[in-house]
Write an enzyme that holds these catalytic residues in place. Structure first.
Site, PDB file in Angstrom:
ATOM      1  N   ARG A 126      98.085  45.143 -13.600  1.00  0.00           N
ATOM      2  CA  ARG A 126      97.213  44.194 -13.853  1.00  0.00           C
ATOM      3  C   ARG A 126      96.250  43.521 -12.627  1.00  0.00           C
ATOM      4  NH1 ARG A 126      99.669  39.972 -17.538  1.00  0.00           N
ATOM      5  NH2 ARG A 126     101.481  40.450 -16.219  1.00  0.00           N
TER       6      ARG A 126
ATOM      7  N   HIS B 250      87.535  30.740 -27.413  1.00  0.00           N
ATOM      8  CA  HIS B 250      87.435  31.604 -26.408  1.00  0.00           C
ATOM      9  C   HIS B 250      86.680  31.582 -24.956  1.00  0.00           C
ATOM     10  CE1 HIS B 250      89.459  33.633 -29.701  1.00  0.00           C
ATOM     11  NE2 HIS B 250      90.197  34.162 -28.808  1.00  0.00           N
TER      12      HIS B 250
END
Ligand code: GLN
Ligand code: ZN
Length: 768
Positions: free
Chosen positions: A17, A706
């Site tokens: 990642r 979000h």
């Protein structure tokens, strides 16, 4: 001629990642934009190189993205709304991040564009916004830059772009409604794609791939004309130096296969994992045009299990009867699978040999392509094929007879809660004593670095379980006290003990396996690590009861118990492929049902069972909705809660999906209350609720969690009035649109305070 291999797209986040880490560092100010760019360049080079080494013939480029490929396409086509341009960012990356995440700072205050699930995956794309002021045209250079970058490494790639049809079908106008397709818009999009083609001809790209997954959906009137008209402009811009691959996935295109065939693409990509039967029939019926290569998607781009070579070869053999021109391909981009099984040795070889992540799937493409050419005799003596067949001989895992017995014994009553909902809702109003417009949250509170650090210490054995539990209790104490202070009505314990709403339950149930590093991208830089359903599922002990009971003991307010529903657990895990999804979901439903009943026994009066991912696996074609999904998914949810007392209030929660068209099915889940995402995107769901006479009480999220921005009290008040315009006040709940886990405390608490104040203000004005 050997059979060639193609990859539709490769994961971009990095084996460890790396992309996520550097971009999030940039947002926090701990890494620079140059570092972000350098990491990106390094990842692209590594991924191309891996594919080259694996012998892949068609290696994709432009499958990379900092945030999302729909957003990239919007930037490329100059479809960025004016309010983001007005921020006058110093570089394209910052503009892109502002569109994807919203921006609040010295340059202005804008919310992010809405996000939606990418077809039936758990990947979320940014919904492009096109209005009368949008001047579509080719403005960006990303696909060209990446093609040249690979070429400089000696790798000639196949650039991948979201096709114009899919782009237009997914884009919305500024009111979040479907676009009206006027001639001008369609022409300008087609022209822009023709320009892209021209640029790639100059750069010497032999192939270009246009992804048109929207073709696998049912067609509305005008859709086929739209598609044909776009490509009738684009295809003539091609010359003999470049070939165009029209790529489809996540289902079949039987209804338009012949139209596609007649348009004369150089390559057509079909999904032979999810649309096998229909696609095969279409190809057999209409044939494949001379000069067209069929890209046969036989390697699943969204599962973790080994390919069954015999099945793939069967498909390729059937295709061979129609055409010699076949390339072995992934069925979709590999974006939706983890990077590689390297580092997962703890699972043991017996388990690992059943798995193929992105890197292993490259090997499968290679194996299948070499076997495709071999005759029966050669196949009989082929070692890799024999080894592959041994994975599917039916001995992978023993069944649990107790689980099967419980499922067999279920009757219709187990799927029906009594009394009817209207009666329950009345009883609950009296029993729970909540004010009008009750306020609550969706369950989780910010998982701070400290919470994650303590969990890591427990995992590494640096602290004892008792010490960890005491830490979690202290977190609960704080979050309960804080919620009381700001005046929320129904409290939550914060979910600090959970790393993830699905993994946590998986860890506490029989039947699951876990990986160390099998992350897949969910939205932006966010990744998830789904657990694996390996064998029959059952519950051996209460999972959340002690935490919820403890939290309830700290307050006189109602404490909401917090569970994940069976459909969501399955949809956010890697399901088995040897038994049906229906059966796996029933097993999960029985396990969660036991937990619900134990919570009730422990004195919890409000229980939320999240079905965040219910809509996610709804089949793309309407004709399949009920038969292939809803007819078992909705009853599975009812099975979970049908055993509780009338006054126990059952909540559910859903996010990031359009559920207007299944609003009646959602009502049929028979929950008492539902909260859902509604603030980032359309309020049309309110019309649906209104028109359907939706019985379930509902909390349409009043602000977007979000995004790091803090909504003002006035803003939320406005929102509540919009909701009250369409809904009966008795049925309205006030809550944010999703869990707060990924947020920081700094923005969470002021936002919630504004929410509570807004609810109070509206309540007061209603009383007048
Ligand atoms: N209860 C979960 C939480 O608050 C729900 C999350 C979700 O909907 N994705 O985190
Ligand atoms: Zn949610």
């Amino acid at each position: 001629m050997p059979v060639l291999t193609s990859v539709s797209g490769f994961p971009r986040i990095g084996q460890n990642r790396e992309l996520k880490k550097v971009i999030e560092g940039y947002w926090k100010g701990t890494s620079t934009l140059d570092e972000v760019r350098a990491t990106a360049t390094g990842l692209r080079a590594r991924h191309w190189e891996l594919q080259r080494k694996a012998g892949i013939d068609f290696i994709p480029s432009n499958d990379f993205s900092y945030y999302d490929q729909m957003l990239d396409t919007a930037m490329l086509l100059n479809a960025v709304p004016e309010r983001y341009r007005r921020l006058a960012m110093d570089n394209d990356e910052d503009t892109l991040f502002a569109v994807g995440r919203g921006y609040q700072g010295s340059r202005g205050d804008v919310t992010a564009l809405p996000m939606k699930k990418w077809f039936t995956t758990n990947y979320h794309y940014i919904v492009p916004e096109i209005d009368d002021y949008t001047q579509i045209g080719l403005t960006g250079t990303k696909p060209f830059d990446e093609f040249c970058e690979a070429r400089d490494l000696g790798i000639i790639t196949k650039p991948v772009l979201i096709g114009p049809y899919t782009f237009l079908k997914l884009a919305r106008n500024s009111k979040a409604e479907e676009l009206e397709f006027d001639r001008g818009l369609v022409d300008s999009i087609a022209q822009a794609y023709a320009h892209i083609l021209g640029r790639f001809i100059e750069l010497g790209a032999p192939w270009i791939q246009f992804d048109e997954p929207y073709l696998v959906l049912d067609k509305n009137p005008g859709d086929v004309e739209l598609f044909t008209s776009l490509y009738s402009t684009i295809l003539p811009a091609r010359d003999n130096r470049i070939k165009i691959l029209l790529n489809t996935y996540f289902g079949h295109i039987a209804d338009v296969y012949d139209t596609v065939r007649l348009l004369g693409f150089d390559g057509v990509g079909l999904d032979f994992v999810e649309g096998t039967k229909e696609n095969l029939a279409a190809v057999a019926r209409h044939g494949v045009s001379q000069g067209t290569t069929l890209f046969a998607g036989v390697v699943n781009g969204r599962n973790i299990w080994r390919n069954d070579y015999a099945v793939s070869l069967g498909i390729l053999d059937a295709l061979k009867k129609v055409t010699d021109n076949v390339v072995v391909s992934t069925a979709s981009s590999l974006l939706h699978v983890p990077f590689s099984t390297e580092g997962e040795q703890a699972l043991g070889d017996e388990v690992l040999r059943h798995f193929a992540f992105a890197v292993e799937k490259l090997g499968e493409l290679h194996d299948i392509a070499s076997l495709a050419d071999a005759d029966d005799d050669a196949r009989r003596h082929c070692e890799p094929l024999a080894r592959n067949q041994s994975l599917f001989d039916g001995t992978r895992v023993a069944r649990d007879p107790a689980v099967a017995h419980r499922i067999d014994a279920l009757t219709a009553d187990d799927f029906t809660r009594k009394p009817a909902r209207a009666e329950r809702q009345k009883a609950q109003k009296t029993a729970l004593g909540l004010p009008a417009l009750p306020t609550t949250t969706i369950g989780s509170f910010p998982q701070t670095a400290q919470v994650r650090a303590e969990r890591a210490r427990l995992r590494k054995g640096e602290i004892a379980q008792a010490e960890y539990d005491a830490f979690i209790r202290s977190q609960i104490d704080e979050v309960v006290a804080h919620q009381e202070r700001i005046g929320l009505d129904v409290l939550v314990h914060g979910e600090f003990e959970r790393n993830d709403m699905v993994e946590y339950f998986g860890q506490n149930l029989n039947g699951f396996l876990f990986t160390k590093n099998a992350w897949v991208q969910s939205y932006g830089t966010r990744c998830v690590k789904p657990p694996i359903v390996w064998s029959d599922v059952s519950r051996t002990h209460p999972i959340t009861v002690a935490w919820s009971a403890y939290a309830q003991s700290r307050t006189t307010h109602l404490m909401k118990g917090m569970l994940t529903g069976p459909v969501t657990i399955l949809n956010w895990s890697w399901p088995r492929e040897d038994i049906t999804h229906k059966e796996q979901t029933q097993q999960l439903a029985l396990a969660i049902r036991d937990e619900v009943l134990d919570l009730e026994k422990a004195g919890i009066k409000v229980i939320q069972i999240d079905e965040a991912a219910l809509r996610e696996k709804l089949p793309l074609r309407r004709t399949d909705w009920h038969t292939r999904y809803l007819d078992w998914a909705i009853p599975a949810f009812r099975l979970v809660h049908s055993g509780v007392r009338p006054t126990t209030q059952i909540h559910t929660h859903m996010c990031y999906s359009e559920f207007n068209d299944i609003i009646r099915d959602i009502d049929a889940m028979d929950a008492d209350v539902i909260s859902f995402e509604a603030s980032r995107g359309d309020l049309v769901v309110l019309d649906a609720i209104h028109d359907a006479n939706f019985e379930t009480e509902a909390g349409p999220g009043v602000y977007d969690i979000h995004s790091p921005r803090i909504p003002s009290e006035k803003e939320i008040e406005g929102r509540i009035y919009e909701i009250l315009d369409r809904m009966d006040v008795d049925k309205v709940w006030i809550n944010p649109d999703c869990g707060l886990k990924t947020r920081g405390n700094a923005e969470t608490w002021p936002s919630l305070e504004h929410m509570v104040q807004a609810a109070a203000a509206v309540r007061a004005s209603l009383e007048k």
